[in-house]
Motif scaffolding. Structure first.
Motif, PDB file in Angstrom:
ATOM      1  N   PRO A 552       0.844  -1.206   0.000  1.00 41.86           N
ATOM      2  CA  PRO A 552       0.000   0.000   0.000  1.00 41.86           C
ATOM      3  C   PRO A 552       0.873   1.248   0.000  1.00 41.86           C
ATOM      4  O   PRO A 552       1.988   1.238   0.532  1.00 41.86           O
ATOM      5  CB  PRO A 552      -0.817  -0.133   1.291  1.00 41.86           C
ATOM      6  N   PHE A 565      -6.296   1.116  -1.025  1.00 42.52           N
ATOM      7  CA  PHE A 565      -4.959   0.606  -0.737  1.00 42.52           C
ATOM      8  C   PHE A 565      -4.859  -0.805  -1.324  1.00 42.52           C
ATOM      9  O   PHE A 565      -5.763  -1.624  -1.145  1.00 42.52           O
ATOM     10  CB  PHE A 565      -4.694   0.554   0.763  1.00 42.52           C
ATOM     11  N   CYS A 567      -2.649  -4.429  -1.715  1.00 40.09           N
ATOM     12  CA  CYS A 567      -1.700  -5.282  -0.997  1.00 40.09           C
ATOM     13  C   CYS A 567      -1.712  -6.662  -1.654  1.00 40.09           C
ATOM     14  O   CYS A 567      -2.624  -7.461  -1.411  1.00 40.09           O
ATOM     15  CB  CYS A 567      -2.081  -5.372   0.482  1.00 40.09           C
TER      16      CYS A 567
END
Length: 1192
Positions: A552, A565, A567
């Motif tokens: 992120p 975000f 990931c």
């Protein structure tokens, strides 16, 4: 020997053959592992596991429970002593012992009293290996006695005196908690003046009349029994000085009248402690509480210092308005002199408290259990400290060691017992007692002599999974007496470990510091002592580490926006990761705005409190990784607040404010606006702007304005909402600073002067009673100024003025305070009238057939009677010169600004009769017209003929029909027809030029070639020249003889030999196409492709006649025919000169494109094979005969 729980590493050196991982035979104590199965089999002396506290205060309303729990093998038996003698439990029916335990229960709820069982109790746990004892447990019942009855006299004292209200609660067990309340059970307010001391008394540094009350009540709360005892209320009456003097005056003479001494200010004195010095003793680990309470007027303030030292920062606290100093976890280092200082404006006093910290015994090294094998050595160490230093004494199985049975393997050396060559009879439980005057410590430690063959306690075939490049720890928990040696082997063949990458811990654990993929396999642990051997296999698997390959990233988002975000995780295929998102190291808010999918966290409608650190955590059963990113939530600033006006002057004021939250985006500036509540309520105006670093601004003000201000903060995202309005500030009235603007003088009628201006607004009036002084006089006269004062209006009309005379005008503002500065003078004119004279000597010069130039003489200025705006020409086409039928047309107007005396008339029609006149124009309107002037325009070239058609085609003739030009622009003299043939290769033949009389609209061309396409160019002429041309194409009919020949050729084409030949040719072409296709797929160019590359675009590389390539048409702007033609639309008629059809390949029969004059635009795109002439319809398919002709 003892196996340490905390591993001490022992690295195997390289270079030894073989490298066996062995545990050295060490003479040390053996710790028995806490394995339940092992403990079931091993004999072990008793160990006390649970007991009641040393000072055991019980509730007399409940049964007494004295705890004593112990473990051992075989299970121990229990006995008790009370006050140093044996406590026979069986003889007391109220006392029972819990089965399998030493815990006593004394049933006093049914009968008996708690006081009967008050005393010192001690528990003994015993088995065949020894006896362990508990602490001395002092059992006392809690007590909450009542206050003794006493008669409390009311207290009367003068205002300002000091006062101590005693509490003196009854002695309870444990001591009670003291607090003061009134009859309504409300705590009495305390302050620097009134506070409760550590002893429970209530101290008044000085009393005030509001301290008068009859319900000062001290309460004692006994927590153990959950009871509260109440002291009798104390009545306090504070008499003011005036009240006291009145009372005394009524009973005494003047010489005895009371003076208000008690109300005088006085320096501090201590109420507690007394004197200049005192002493305090506290035990180590407790809370040290020092107290100083002073009286005085004004109320003294207390300060604390430590002489020759500083107060410990993290352990020092102030209570009771700094009257109490507390130091927690006090130690010997806190001993010393502490000084409290009481100050008020009249002086200061000091009190020194000498503090001594004593210590009950505390452990430095408590004795630990020993497990030895026969013949081994060991020691028990018992070390304690205290102040004063404690005395160490030893007991064996609960008996002082001095009178205990003798053991030849035991030797006592102060705080240490040394054992040598122990035997099984040496097993016992030893007690160490460390005591001084402040308490004691008692610890049990056993010596257990065992002879046991090796046992491996780690489960067989345990699977260990480890992440690559991390340490791998393979357990081999073992037990044996004597201590076994440990060997490790790898692989099914049992080869000993011979590399230096292994570390063997003393608890048997094998460590691979950096595990690799080749570390995978089966490992065997072997334990040996003189009594036997044991082994165990474990398995090791190495897994790939979990990694975050897309972390992120830091994000900035405006409030109300959405942020995402990402990931992405890569992991070992045999491990299943779980992705968890955290916010600020905690769980995500339970909010529907947070959405988590496989790789993303999305936060919608972001709020301020959503800002922070977001962490993606990927967990597997073996490892976890994390990555974090910060989210900054930004927005426009919050509005400023706390607006305040200071330094208020007539024409300035200082405005200050407190900025609101900048919402993570720095404030760049503040915008200040004002409202004039008197003149424009509700309307806010811009005042000024200041830097975002400022929180004050000096504002310039105008007189007679009721100001309110508001402030807005600005950052990179925009402007905040306005702050709340400041308080209003009305400035004093003054004379106006400015005069009206936009002053003008214009007449609306020939005999008046209208003076107008832009009035001052209320803000500019500077005071009440705004008016205007209007003044005027003729510019060229000697008259004095004429003035009039008018109300707050914007216009004044002066009547009876001469027509269009210049005037000097000024308008001055005034109010009830005075006049504005002298105004500027402007010039105006009285009203205009229509001009009186027409322009003279009008002349017309015809430039060409569409343009004429007009000249005239200017009108005298006096006759204009107004502002000259220009001259206006009216002109119209009266009649046609050719037809002479009089027909009035719409007049056209051209205006020439200013004083110009000539102008051009564009856009005239050729060969036309025009009439014009000229008029002068002022602000009032037009003057009279000049006499009409007539002029004619010459002939011009005609437009193209309206249409051109080819009709009645025959074998050798074509008939042309046309319509005359729509705009002849003169008298037509003749038509010109040019034509030329076009052969099958699109080559143009010789051009024929033919003149046709102007009165003709039909013409037949004879002696033409049969089956031939012709291109025609046709235009009209006047005396001025040739007009635009129109073009057309047509084809003569086909010859019958040719038709017969084509029929015979078709018969030949149907013969078998001809069909076979055609098939052979087709097959050959197919083979060639296949070869070309293969070569093309391999990247080469076949000949056709090369030829196409050589002749890329016929419009870029046109062919010429001499080499078979295409040529270009010549420019048709000079009316010369093209060398090569193009086909016309299928109906062979061009409706307009400006045809905008697109130009495409001639052979496909699509329309060409023409210029406005009918000339052809573009090129022919030719074809290699010859093409026969087509019929009348250019889009018609070719006949079979023509196809055969082209083939032959």
């Amino acid at each position: 020997m003892q196996l340490e729980i905390m591993p001490r590493k022992k690295r195997l050196p390289a270079g030894r053959a073989p490298l066996l991982l062995l545990l050295c035979q060490l003479v040390r104590a053996l710790d028995v592992p806490l394995d339940s199965k092992l403990l079931e089999d091993l004999v072990q002396p008793p160990t006390i596991t649970q007991q009641s506290p040393k000072d055991y205060i019980i509730d007399p309303r409940e049964n007494i429970v004295i705890q004593c729990e112990a473990k051992g093998k075989p299970p121990p038996s229990f006995s008790w002593t009370r006050n140093g003698t044996h406590f026979d439990i069986e003889k007391d029916p109220l006392v029972t012992m819990k089965p399998g335990s030493g815990t006593l229960t004394i049933n006093i709820m049914s009968e008996g009293k708690a006081e009967t069982y008050e005393g010192v109790y001690q528990c003994t746990a015993r088995n065949e290996r020894g006896a362990a004892i508990s602490n001395n447990i002092v059992v006392r019942p809690s007590r909450s006695p009542l206050w003794t009855k006493e008669k409390l006299e009311p207290i009367t004292l003068r205002n300002g005196q000091s006062l101590i209200l005693p509490c003196r609660p009854p002695l309870g067990l444990p001591p009670p908690i003291i607090f003061w309340m009134d009859n309504s059970f409300q705590r009495l307010p305390q302050s620097e003046r009134v506070s409760q001391g550590l002893n429970g008394d209530l101290y008044f540094s000085n009393v005030l009349p509001e301290d008068t009350r009859e319900d000062y009540i001290c309460y004692a709360r006994f927590n153990h029994t959950q009871t509260i005892q109440q002291k009798q209320p104390i009545s306090v009456k504070v008499i003011s000085v005036d009240e006291l003097n009145d009372t005394i005056a009524a009973n005494l003479n003047d010489s005895e009248f009371y003076s208000a001494k008690s109300n005088r200010e006085r320096p501090p004195t201590f109420l507690t402690p007394e004197g200049n010095a005192s002493h305090k003793e506290e035990l180590r680990g407790n809370v040290l509480s020092l107290e100083c309470i002073a009286e005085g007027l004004p109320t003294p303030i207390i300060y604390w210092i430590k002489e020759d030292g500083t107060l410990p920062i993290n352990r020092t606290f102030y209570k009771n308005f700094k009257k109490t100093l507390q130091i927690i976890q006090v130690s010997e280092a806190d001993s010393g002199n502490y000084q409290c200082i009481a100050k008020n404006p009249l002086g200061a006093i000091y009190h020194t408290i000498s503090v001594t910290v004593k210590a009950a015994p505390y452990w430095i090294m408590a004795p630990q259990n020993l497990v030895l094998s026969p013949g081994e050595d060991g020691r028990l160490i018992c070390r304690a400290n205290g102040n004063p230093k404690p005395r160490i004494s030893w007991l064996s199985n609960g008996v002082p060691i001095e009178i205990a049975p003798d053991d030849p393997s035991r030797n006592i050396d102060g705080d240490t017992i040394i054992f040598s060559n122990v035997q099984e009879r040496s097993s016992a439980v030893y007690q160490c007692n460390a005591s001084n005057e402040y308490g004691y410590l008692l610890a049990n430690a056993f010596v257990n002599v065992l002879a046991e063959p090796p046992r491996i306690l780690t489960s067989a075939n345990t699977l260990y999974q480890v992440i690559t490049d991390r340490p791998a720890l393979l357990d081999c928990a073992f037990f044996g007496s004597p201590l076994p040696t440990i060997e490790w082997f790898k692989g099914a063949k049992g080869s000993a470990l011979r590399e230096d990458i292994y570390v063997l811990h003393e608890n048997g654990t094998l460590e691979i510091p950096v595990a690799q993929k080749d570390s995978t396999g089966t490992y065997t642990c072997v334990a040996r002592n003189k009594l036997g051997m044991a082994k165990n296999e474990v398995h090791l698997e190495i897994k790939d580490a979990t990694r975050i390959i897309k972390q992120p990233e830091y994000a900035v988002v405006q409030r109300g926006g959405t942020v995402s975000f990402e990931c992405k995780v890569k992991h070992d295929h045999t491990l299943i990761p779980t992705i968890t998102w955290l916010k600020d190291s905690g769980e995500l808010p339970n909010d529907g705005r947070f959405t988590v999918d496989k790789d993303h966290l999305v936060v919608a409608d972001v709020w301020d409190n959503d800002g922070g650190t977001y962490t993606c955590v990927a967990n597997t059963t073996l490892d976890n990784v994390s990555a974090s990113a910060v989210l900054s939530v930004v927005d426009v600033p919050n509005p400023p607040f706390d607006l305040e006006l200071t330094d208020q002057l007539d024409k300035s004021v200082q405005l200050s404010w407190t900025p609101g939250n900048d919402n993570n985006s720095p404030i760049t500036k503040f915008i200040i606006e004002y409202e004039d509540a008197m003149h424009e309520a509700g309307l806010w105006h811009h005042q000024t702007e200041v830097s975002g670093m400022q929180t004050t601004a000096q504002l310039k003000l105008s007189p007679y304005v009721n100001y309110s201000f508001r402030v807005m903060a600005v950052n990179s995202l925009g402007r905040s909402l306005p702050s709340e309005a400041s308080e209003q500030y009305l400035t004093k009235a003054a004379e106006p600073d400015t005069n009206p603007t936009a002053v003008e003088g214009l007449g609306s009628e020939p005999d008046n002067l209208v003076i107008t201006w832009k009035p001052l607004n209320g803000f500019e009036s500077n005071g009440p009673g705004l008016q205007y002084k209007v003044s005027w006089r003729q510019k060229d006269g000697d008259d004095e100024w004429t003035s009039v004062v008018v109300a707050n209006v914007s216009k004044y009309i002066v009547s009876g003025t001469p027509t269009f005379v210049p005037y000097l005008i000024k308008v001055q503002a005034l109010n009830d305070v005075g006049f504005a500065p002298e105004p500027a003078v402007v010039m105006g004119h009285s009203g205009e009238d229509l001009p009186m004279v027409a322009p003279g000597n009008v002349r017309v010069n015809v430039v060409n057939s569409t343009l004429a130039e007009v000249h005239w003489d200017p009108v005298p200025l006096k006759s204009i009677r107004g502002h000259l705006q220009g001259y206006r020409i009216y002109y119209w086409k009266a009649q046609s010169s050719s037809k002479r039928n009089r027909r009035h047309l719409e007049k056209k107007i051209l205006t020439f600004q200013g004083s110009k005396t000539h102008g051009m008339l564009p856009g005239l029609e050729p060969f036309s009769h025009y009439t014009l006149n000229v008029r002068v124009v002022n602000g009032k309107g037009e003057g009279p017209a000049s006499p009409d002037r007539v002029f004619n325009t010459p002939e011009g070239v005609p437009s193209a003929p309206s249409s051109l058609k080819i009709v009645n085609p025959t074998l050798d003739s074509l008939t042309l029909e046309w319509d005359p030009p729509s705009r002849p622009n003169g008298i037509l003299t003749e038509y010109t027809l040019k034509y030329q043939p076009i052969n099958s290769t699109h080559e143009l033949g010789p051009l024929v030029d033919l003149k046709i009389p102007a009165n003709k609209t039909r013409w037949t061309l004879k002696n033409l070639n049969f089956s031939t396409r012709y291109k025609f160019y046709f235009y009209a002429q006047t005396a001025a020249g040739s007009g635009s041309q129109i073009t057309e194409e047509a084809v003569t009919n086909v010859d019958e003889g040719k038709m017969a020949m084509a029929s015979r050729q078709v018969d030949i084409a149907t013969q078998g030999w001809f069909i076979g030949l055609m098939c052979a040719v087709a097959l050959l072409i197919l083979i060639l196409l296949i070869v070309c296709f293969i070569r093309r797929n391999k990247g080469g160019k076949y000949p056709v492709k090369e030829k196409e590359d050589a002749h890329a675009d016929p419009e870029i590389q046109p062919m010429k006649e001499d080499d078979g390539t295409f040529g270009e048409y010549s420019d048709a702007e000079d009316h010369k025919p093209l060398k090569k033609g193009s086909r016309t639309p299928s109906d062979r008629t061009v409706k307009k000169e400006d045809s905008d059809d697109s130009l495409v390949d001639y052979g496909e029969g699509v329309n060409g494109q023409f210029n406005e004059d009918g000339s052809f635009i573009g090129q022919y795109s030719g074809k290699k094979e010859k093409e026969p002439a087509e019929g009348n319809e250019s889009s018609e398919a070719p006949s079979p005969v023509n196809a055969m002709n082209s083939f032959v």
